[in-house]
Write a protein that holds these residues in place. Sequence first.
Motif, short mmCIF file in Angstrom:
data_model
loop_
_atom_site.label_atom_id
_atom_site.label_comp_id
_atom_site.label_asym_id
_atom_site.label_seq_id
_atom_site.Cartn_x
_atom_site.Cartn_y
_atom_site.Cartn_z
N GLY A 107 10.27 7.88 17.48
CA GLY A 107 11.11 8.41 16.41
C GLY A 107 12.20 7.45 15.97
N ASN A 108 12.46 6.39 16.77
CA ASN A 108 13.48 5.41 16.41
C ASN A 108 13.10 4.60 15.17
N ILE A 109 11.79 4.38 14.99
CA ILE A 109 11.31 3.45 13.98
C ILE A 109 11.50 4.03 12.57
N THR A 110 12.03 3.22 11.68
CA THR A 110 12.19 3.62 10.29
C THR A 110 11.00 3.13 9.49
N GLU A 111 10.31 4.05 8.82
CA GLU A 111 9.11 3.71 8.06
C GLU A 111 9.48 3.41 6.61
N ASP A 112 9.02 2.27 6.11
CA ASP A 112 9.34 1.84 4.76
C ASP A 112 8.24 2.32 3.80
N THR A 113 8.32 3.58 3.41
CA THR A 113 7.31 4.15 2.54
C THR A 113 7.44 3.66 1.10
N SER A 114 8.67 3.36 0.67
CA SER A 114 8.86 2.90 -0.71
C SER A 114 8.21 1.54 -0.94
N ALA A 115 8.32 0.64 0.06
CA ALA A 115 7.67 -0.66 -0.07
C ALA A 115 6.15 -0.51 -0.10
N ALA A 116 5.64 0.39 0.74
CA ALA A 116 4.20 0.63 0.76
C ALA A 116 3.70 1.12 -0.59
N ALA A 117 4.45 2.03 -1.22
CA ALA A 117 4.05 2.56 -2.52
C ALA A 117 4.07 1.47 -3.59
N GLU A 118 5.08 0.61 -3.56
CA GLU A 118 5.19 -0.47 -4.54
C GLU A 118 4.06 -1.49 -4.36
N LEU A 119 3.73 -1.82 -3.13
CA LEU A 119 2.63 -2.75 -2.88
C LEU A 119 1.30 -2.16 -3.30
N GLU A 120 1.13 -0.87 -3.11
CA GLU A 120 -0.09 -0.21 -3.55
C GLU A 120 -0.24 -0.28 -5.06
N ARG A 121 0.86 -0.22 -5.75
CA ARG A 121 0.84 -0.29 -7.22
C ARG A 121 0.28 -1.63 -7.69
N TYR A 122 0.56 -2.70 -6.94
CA TYR A 122 0.13 -4.04 -7.33
C TYR A 122 -1.00 -4.57 -6.44
N GLU A 123 -1.78 -3.68 -5.89
CA GLU A 123 -2.84 -4.08 -4.97
C GLU A 123 -3.80 -5.09 -5.59
N ARG A 124 -4.16 -4.91 -6.85
CA ARG A 124 -5.12 -5.82 -7.49
C ARG A 124 -4.59 -7.24 -7.62
N ASP A 125 -3.27 -7.39 -7.64
CA ASP A 125 -2.68 -8.73 -7.79
C ASP A 125 -2.49 -9.44 -6.46
N ARG A 126 -2.66 -8.73 -5.37
CA ARG A 126 -2.38 -9.32 -4.06
C ARG A 126 -3.56 -10.14 -3.55
N PRO A 127 -3.31 -11.16 -2.71
CA PRO A 127 -4.40 -11.97 -2.15
C PRO A 127 -5.30 -11.12 -1.26
N ALA A 128 -6.56 -11.46 -1.24
CA ALA A 128 -7.51 -10.78 -0.36
C ALA A 128 -7.42 -11.40 1.03
N PRO A 129 -7.51 -10.61 2.10
CA PRO A 129 -7.53 -11.19 3.46
C PRO A 129 -8.83 -11.96 3.69
N LEU A 130 -8.71 -13.18 4.21
CA LEU A 130 -9.89 -14.02 4.40
C LEU A 130 -10.37 -14.04 5.84
N ALA A 131 -9.47 -13.95 6.80
CA ALA A 131 -9.83 -14.06 8.22
C ALA A 131 -9.75 -12.67 8.87
N THR A 132 -10.89 -12.05 9.07
CA THR A 132 -10.93 -10.73 9.68
C THR A 132 -10.38 -10.78 11.10
N GLY A 133 -9.44 -9.91 11.41
CA GLY A 133 -8.86 -9.87 12.76
C GLY A 133 -7.55 -10.61 12.89
N ALA A 134 -7.30 -11.59 12.01
CA ALA A 134 -6.02 -12.29 12.02
C ALA A 134 -4.96 -11.40 11.39
N ARG A 135 -3.69 -11.63 11.74
CA ARG A 135 -2.61 -10.83 11.20
C ARG A 135 -1.47 -11.74 10.73
#
Length: 413
Positions: free
Chosen positions: A56-84
């Motif tokens: 419960g200590n952790i603060t979840e950044d839902t607003s950033a997630a929503a904004e990134l979802e809005r621009y999903e098509r403009d974001r780079p595709a992940p190339l290395a499966t499993g890397a983070r």
Amino acid sequence: MTDSAGIPGGTDAAGGEPRPPRNRRRRLLRWTGLGLVLLVLAGAATGWWLYNKLDGNITEDTSAAAELERYERDRPAPLATGARNILLIGSDSRSGRGNSGYGQDKGTQRSDTTILLHLPKDRRSATAVSIPRDLMTEIPSCLQPDGSRTRVSFAQFNWAFQWGGAACTIRTAEKLTGIRIDHHMVIDFRGFKRMVDAVGGVEVCLKAPVDDVQAKLSLPAGRQTLRGEQALGFVRARHSLGNGSDTERMERQQQFLGSLVKKVQSNGVLLNPARLYPLLDAATSSVTTDPGLASLRSMYELVRGVRGIPTDRVTFLTVPRRPYSPDPNRDELVEPDATRLFRQLREDEPVTVTAPQPKASAQATAPATAAPTPAASASEAISEGNSTGEGTSTPSAPIPTFTGTTAENTECR
């Protein structure tokens, strides 16, 4: 009345000591079993309470997630499966408990520190790349706290966080590097100090004493262990350490993080519950993160995957940069070195670093018309490798090497 030799009514067993009545033995077993059950339940309840507290200590950044979802098509595709790829953002916000002592809260915040942490698929190494706060780059149109949107701008990197928070910083970093950011964490001054204190302080080494009133830092030369307030001053100070540049400050931040990693691993913090809990409590209550990391289980899985990485394979370096031509107080990328670094991270290829040369020798060998750059001569290594070929054949180029350090390196800075 009968005797004790087995005649009914006797109280002693033949040839032995008196036996407790059968019903007393049963009561004893029942109470013992009940006590064990209560202990197990108490332990489980305590564990569940601790888990929920940390979770419960952790603060979840839902607003950033929503904004990134809005621009999903403009974001780079992940190339290395499993890397983070995790973007670590140090906020210089003065708001919040414990932060007002570092200046007036004007309702704004910038990213005092931004580090791109790359964890490869095999989890046998880790690479932390500092992005200069003064690096001139393109910042996309971002959603501001008041609901309005900024225009696409060419500005210094840390303005992205002030204009649009974590989402804007992530989109700016992705546009700059071409690397998909999988997770992000934002930590403020107070959170940084709590984590340093939770591990019992971090050792650093100074070649000269430091006296910086603005950073609230007064330290003698040599090796010493820094606690929260001193540690914060050490990683933030600019004008009293070195030449006052942000480049040297990033180097100190990398040195400090390397020492922190080494301290955590050498003291067995991650395997010792008594030491791990204070660190987890400080970390979880001090970070704001994306929904994918906003749970104790997710963070534990992440830590478990990297806790066995040797310190000499935890690498720190800065994006290849040099003074920006129109304004030497700002930075620009060094090409093609920066492009090669981003490609290696994007494709999950190893990044090799060498320790920086002593400044005296570096100045002696550097051309008079060119400023030395943080990146090692990766382009020279490539050209040398290509120049040895005959005819039209071109041998494979060596892996570029960049100037950096590892968590194992504890030399004085």
